[in-house]
Design a protein around this motif. Structure first.
Motif, short mmCIF file in Angstrom:
data_model
loop_
_atom_site.label_atom_id
_atom_site.label_comp_id
_atom_site.label_asym_id
_atom_site.label_seq_id
_atom_site.Cartn_x
_atom_site.Cartn_y
_atom_site.Cartn_z
N LEU A 12 0.90 -1.17 -0.07
CA LEU A 12 -0.09 -0.01 -0.07
C LEU A 12 0.91 1.17 0.17
O LEU A 12 1.54 1.39 1.05
N ASN A 13 0.96 2.08 -1.08
CA ASN A 13 1.74 3.18 -1.18
C ASN A 13 1.41 4.47 -0.31
O ASN A 13 2.02 4.91 0.23
N HIS A 14 0.18 4.72 -0.70
CA HIS A 14 -0.74 5.76 0.19
C HIS A 14 -1.81 5.73 -0.16
O HIS A 14 -2.64 5.24 -0.82
N ILE A 15 -2.51 6.56 0.89
CA ILE A 15 -4.05 6.82 0.87
C ILE A 15 -4.40 8.18 0.50
O ILE A 15 -3.82 9.03 1.36
N ALA A 16 -5.11 8.36 -0.59
CA ALA A 16 -5.28 9.82 -0.89
C ALA A 16 -6.71 10.62 -0.62
O ALA A 16 -7.62 9.68 -0.66
N LEU A 17 -6.85 11.68 0.25
CA LEU A 17 -8.20 12.07 0.59
C LEU A 17 -8.25 13.62 0.20
O LEU A 17 -7.42 14.37 0.05
N ILE A 18 -9.59 13.65 -0.41
CA ILE A 18 -9.59 15.13 -0.83
C ILE A 18 -10.24 16.05 0.29
O ILE A 18 -11.15 15.44 1.11
N VAL A 19 -9.93 17.31 0.61
CA VAL A 19 -10.10 17.98 1.69
C VAL A 19 -10.47 19.50 1.00
O VAL A 19 -10.23 19.93 0.11
N ASP A 20 -11.27 20.15 1.79
CA ASP A 20 -11.87 21.34 1.37
C ASP A 20 -11.04 22.64 1.67
O ASP A 20 -10.73 23.60 0.94
N ASP A 21 -10.23 22.35 2.68
CA ASP A 21 -9.23 23.34 3.24
C ASP A 21 -7.87 22.60 3.45
O ASP A 21 -7.65 22.33 4.69
N LEU A 22 -7.03 22.74 2.60
CA LEU A 22 -5.69 22.19 2.93
C LEU A 22 -4.82 22.80 4.18
O LEU A 22 -4.18 22.09 4.77
N ASP A 23 -5.01 24.00 4.26
CA ASP A 23 -4.07 24.83 5.24
C ASP A 23 -4.61 24.33 6.54
O ASP A 23 -3.95 24.06 7.54
N ALA A 24 -6.08 24.44 6.76
CA ALA A 24 -6.51 23.99 8.00
C ALA A 24 -6.27 22.43 8.29
O ALA A 24 -5.96 21.85 9.49
N SER A 25 -6.32 21.51 7.19
CA SER A 25 -5.98 20.14 7.40
C SER A 25 -4.57 19.96 7.51
O SER A 25 -4.33 18.81 8.56
#
Length: 128
Positions: free
Chosen positions: A74-87
């Protein structure tokens, strides 16, 4: 009709602890937890529509080598976020280190590793 990912199942050292930081950073909730195959334990964490199954076997073995050089890794898990800076701040607050920041089509992103050395990618797509 295209397939829709319902869940993914992977092995972690502490499903409850992993689920806790995922709920904090990603705003998810625990959908279920309990006994699993071969005497293991699983926590399902995610949204109402999809989730990650966090499995701990009864007798875990240490990971060996890089997932990027292991067939079936498993190389990585990608997730979409609304606010990258807050995340990113939430990732730091959880004690993880953001790395490999990128800003290219179709959006900005960064990566981090959790305590089990699982790599996560968080991406924010640009508005169209």
């Amino acid at each position: 009709m295209p397939a829709i990912l319902e869940h993914s199942n992977f092995t972690v050292s502490d499903p409850d602890a992993t689920a806790a930081w995922m709920c904090e950073i990603f705003g998810w909730h625990v959908r279920w937890s309990g006994a699993a195959i071969s005497g293991g334990y699983t926590v399902h964490v995610g949204s109402d529509d999809s989730y990650l199954a966090l499995y701990r076997p009864a007798d875990p073995a240490d990971a060996k080598g890089s997932s990027y050089t292991t067939v079936g890794g498993l190389n990585h898990i990608a997730l979409i976020v609304d606010d990258l800076d807050a995340s990113e701040q939430a990732v730091k607050d959880a004690g993880f280190t953001p790395m490999n920041h990128g800003d290219y089509e179709p959006g900005r992103r960064f990566y981090f590793h959790d305590n089990d050395r699982i790599e996560f990618e968080l991406v924010q797509y640009e508005a169209a």
